[in-house]
Design a protein around this motif. Structure first.
Motif, PDB file in Angstrom:
ATOM      1  N   ILE A   1       0.871  -1.179   0.000  1.00 27.19           N
ATOM      2  CA  ILE A   1       0.000   0.000   0.000  1.00 27.19           C
ATOM      3  C   ILE A   1       0.905   1.225   0.000  1.00 27.19           C
ATOM      4  CG2 ILE A   1      -1.742   1.307   1.282  1.00 27.19           C
ATOM      5  CD1 ILE A   1      -2.689  -1.344   2.496  1.00 27.19           C
ATOM      6  N   CYS A   2       0.690   2.099  -0.972  1.00 29.54           N
ATOM      7  CA  CYS A   2       1.551   3.262  -1.178  1.00 29.54           C
ATOM      8  C   CYS A   2       0.851   4.527  -0.692  1.00 29.54           C
ATOM      9  CB  CYS A   2       1.869   3.376  -2.661  1.00 29.54           C
ATOM     10  SG  CYS A   2       2.845   4.821  -3.088  1.00 29.54           S
ATOM     11  N   GLY A   3       1.642   5.514  -0.301  1.00 24.16           N
ATOM     12  CA  GLY A   3       1.084   6.805   0.087  1.00 24.16           C
ATOM     13  C   GLY A   3       0.232   7.420  -1.013  1.00 24.16           C
ATOM     14  N   SER A   4       0.586   7.159  -2.260  1.00 26.05           N
ATOM     15  CA  SER A   4      -0.228   7.760  -3.327  1.00 26.05           C
ATOM     16  C   SER A   4      -1.574   7.033  -3.453  1.00 26.05           C
ATOM     17  CB  SER A   4       0.516   7.812  -4.661  1.00 26.05           C
ATOM     18  OG  SER A   4       1.140   6.611  -4.942  1.00 26.05           O
ATOM     19  N   ASP A   5      -1.658   5.787  -2.999  1.00 26.27           N
ATOM     20  CA  ASP A   5      -2.963   5.112  -2.938  1.00 26.27           C
ATOM     21  C   ASP A   5      -3.864   5.813  -1.921  1.00 26.27           C
ATOM     22  OD1 ASP A   5      -1.846   3.305  -4.697  1.00 26.27           O
ATOM     23  OD2 ASP A   5      -1.533   1.733  -3.205  1.00 26.27           O
TER      24      ASP A   5
ATOM     25  N   GLY B   1      -2.994  -0.464  -6.527  1.00 25.37           N
ATOM     26  CA  GLY B   1      -1.857  -1.345  -6.242  1.00 25.37           C
ATOM     27  C   GLY B   1      -0.826  -1.357  -7.348  1.00 25.37           C
ATOM     28  N   HIS B   2       0.310  -0.692  -7.093  1.00 26.38           N
ATOM     29  CA  HIS B   2       1.356  -0.652  -8.125  1.00 26.38           C
ATOM     30  C   HIS B   2       2.699  -1.140  -7.588  1.00 26.38           C
ATOM     31  CE1 HIS B   2       1.330   3.261  -6.048  1.00 26.38           C
ATOM     32  NE2 HIS B   2       2.646   3.134  -6.119  1.00 26.38           N
ATOM     33  N   GLU B   3       2.690  -1.761  -6.410  1.00 25.30           N
ATOM     34  CA  GLU B   3       3.950  -2.262  -5.811  1.00 25.30           C
ATOM     35  C   GLU B   3       3.801  -3.770  -5.621  1.00 25.30           C
ATOM     36  OE1 GLU B   3       4.406  -0.063  -2.164  1.00 25.30           O
ATOM     37  OE2 GLU B   3       4.506   1.867  -3.177  1.00 25.30           O
ATOM     38  N   PHE B   4       3.866  -4.502  -6.695  1.00 29.10           N
ATOM     39  CA  PHE B   4       3.407  -5.895  -6.654  1.00 29.10           C
ATOM     40  C   PHE B   4       4.440  -6.921  -7.115  1.00 29.10           C
ATOM     41  CE2 PHE B   4       1.975  -3.601 -10.470  1.00 29.10           C
ATOM     42  CZ  PHE B   4       2.762  -4.244 -11.403  1.00 29.10           C
TER      43      PHE B   4
ATOM     44  N   ASN C   1      10.255  -3.584  -4.181  1.00 24.79           N
ATOM     45  CA  ASN C   1      11.134  -3.075  -5.229  1.00 24.79           C
ATOM     46  C   ASN C   1      10.691  -1.701  -5.748  1.00 24.79           C
ATOM     47  OD1 ASN C   1      13.318  -3.242  -6.995  1.00 24.79           O
ATOM     48  ND2 ASN C   1      12.051  -4.035  -8.640  1.00 24.79           N
ATOM     49  N   GLU C   2       9.384  -1.516  -5.875  1.00 25.96           N
ATOM     50  CA  GLU C   2       8.893  -0.261  -6.447  1.00 25.96           C
ATOM     51  C   GLU C   2       9.275   0.954  -5.580  1.00 25.96           C
ATOM     52  OE1 GLU C   2       6.085   2.732  -8.130  1.00 25.96           O
ATOM     53  OE2 GLU C   2       6.428   2.148  -6.064  1.00 25.96           O
ATOM     54  N   PRO C   3       8.875   0.981  -4.303  1.00 28.24           N
ATOM     55  CA  PRO C   3       9.285   2.153  -3.506  1.00 28.24           C
ATOM     56  C   PRO C   3      10.803   2.282  -3.355  1.00 28.24           C
ATOM     57  CG  PRO C   3       8.202   0.495  -2.121  1.00 28.24           C
ATOM     58  CD  PRO C   3       7.989   0.083  -3.533  1.00 28.24           C
TER      59      PRO C   3
HETATM   60 ZN    ZN Z   1       4.136   3.805  -4.766  1.00 22.90          ZN
END
Ligand code: ZN
Length: 349
Positions: free
Chosen positions: A35-39, A59-62, A134-136
């Motif tokens: 879960i990202c801050g931008s979510d 969800g973009h950090e998967f 990996n994404e963040p």
């Molecule tokens: Zn993010």
């Protein structure tokens, strides 16, 4: 498929159509998603939207597992292979984000479609939950690259949320020393030390810029505050300041605290209009550098850092939930002082 859907201004678990992989695309089963801050920002935006923001599977950090291929694919990976990808689909009509619309569901659902060309195999032995960061971590790595570090630079990281922590990890890999980091949260200061910060400071107890100054002495006489920096220089090692908070007023605060010639890398996401006094920056001749996400190459580099144990992200995972726990996790993250990253495992009970 089951998914935690942002709909009617709420996060609710429901059934949505599973995505169909188009030409050049792969269907994957989602194994974990951060879960990202931008979510959280998209969630808040939905509260003020007439239609409640529509229906979105975020969800973009998967990390996913290959299930099936669409047309025009090379089928590079066997079904069951764990993969990671930048959260972007390369379509004939252009690039499309994953996790910000109803049509390209992200990792809050059981399945996703990804662009085959973007797939990176998760190296053997790297746990899925670590690969999901990996994404963040790439966002931090890119910011550090944007800073174009030189030997002797002394970094100061303002804000130790997931992105600040990722910046610290990137600085550590680059060999920057000493790394000074500031956060009001005790939990996050502790994580900053684990990620490689040398000195942490609580801005409630003292100025991060004063602490930075102590660490940046060159041994030459400090000209002190009597003569301005533009006249005599700062007498300090070069400053690289990373803004990892995101919010109106922070840039001005950094301009006020920064020494002469500082480079300021702005990574914290601020969606609102902001104001700052240009003369403050001019007087000190600071450089403002904006940083946004990452290059595809950097995404692969970060995955390698994780796989080779150069970054240990285990302490950053402060919670794990199934789809039914997503709404509660969003509540928890309203006051994130005790959290870094909460992971969703869509297939978890
Ligand atoms: Zn993010």
């Amino acid at each position: 498929m089951r998914a935690a859907v942002l709909r009617n201004r709420r996060i609710e678990v429901g059934d949505v159509p599973a995505p169909e992989p188009g030409p050049g695309e792969v269907l994957v089963k989602t194994l974990a998603c951060g879960i990202c801050g931008s979510d959280l920002h998209v969630f808040h935006q939905a509260q003020h939207n007439d239609n409640g923001g529509g229906a979105i599977v975020m969800g973009h950090e998967f990390v996913g597992e290959v299930v099936d291929y669409g047309a025009e694919t090379a089928k590079r990976f066997k079904p069951g292979t764990r993969v990671n990808s930048i959260p972007i689909l390369n379509r004939k009509t252009g690039a499309e984000f994953i996790g910000y619309s109803a049509v390209n569901p992200g990792g809050y659902g059981e399945y996703m479609r990804l662009t085959e060309d973007h797939l990176l195999e998760i190296p053997n032995g790297l746990p899925t939950e670590h690969a999901a960061l990996n994404e963040p971590m790439s966002v931090g790595w890119h910011a550090v690259n944007r800073a174009r570090l030189e030997k002797g630079d002394v970094p100061l990281v303002i804000g130790c949320g997931p992105i600040g922590l990722a910046v610290i990890a990137g600085l550590k890999i680059k060999g920057a020393h000493p790394i000074v980091a500031a956060s009001r949260s005790a939990k996050r200061r502790e994580l900053a030390l684990k990620m490689g910060a040398d000195v942490v400071v609580n801005p409630n107890d003292g100025s991060p810029y004063d602490v930075w100054r102590e660490q940046a002495q060159t041994g030459l006489p400090d000209p002190g505050p009597t003569l301005p920096g533009w006249l005599v220089g700062s007498g300090l090692k070069p400053a690289v300041i990373f803004e990892c908070v995101g919010g109106p007023g922070i840039i001005q605060e950094i301009l006020n605290g920064a020494p002469q010639d500082a480079r300021i890398v702005i990574v914290g996401l601020c969606f609102e209009e902001d104001r700052f006094q240009p003369m403050t920056g001019m007087g000190k001749e600071v450089s403002l550098i904006f940083s946004n996400s990452f290059y595809r190459r950097e995404y692969a580099e970060t995955l390698r850092h994780l796989a080779e144990g150069e970054i240990d992200v285990a302490p950053l995972i402060t919670g794990k939930v199934g789809l039914d726990g997503v709404a509660h996790a969003f509540d928890e993250l309203e006051n994130p002082k005790n959290h870094a990253k909460i992971l969703i495992e869509p297939w978890r009970d």
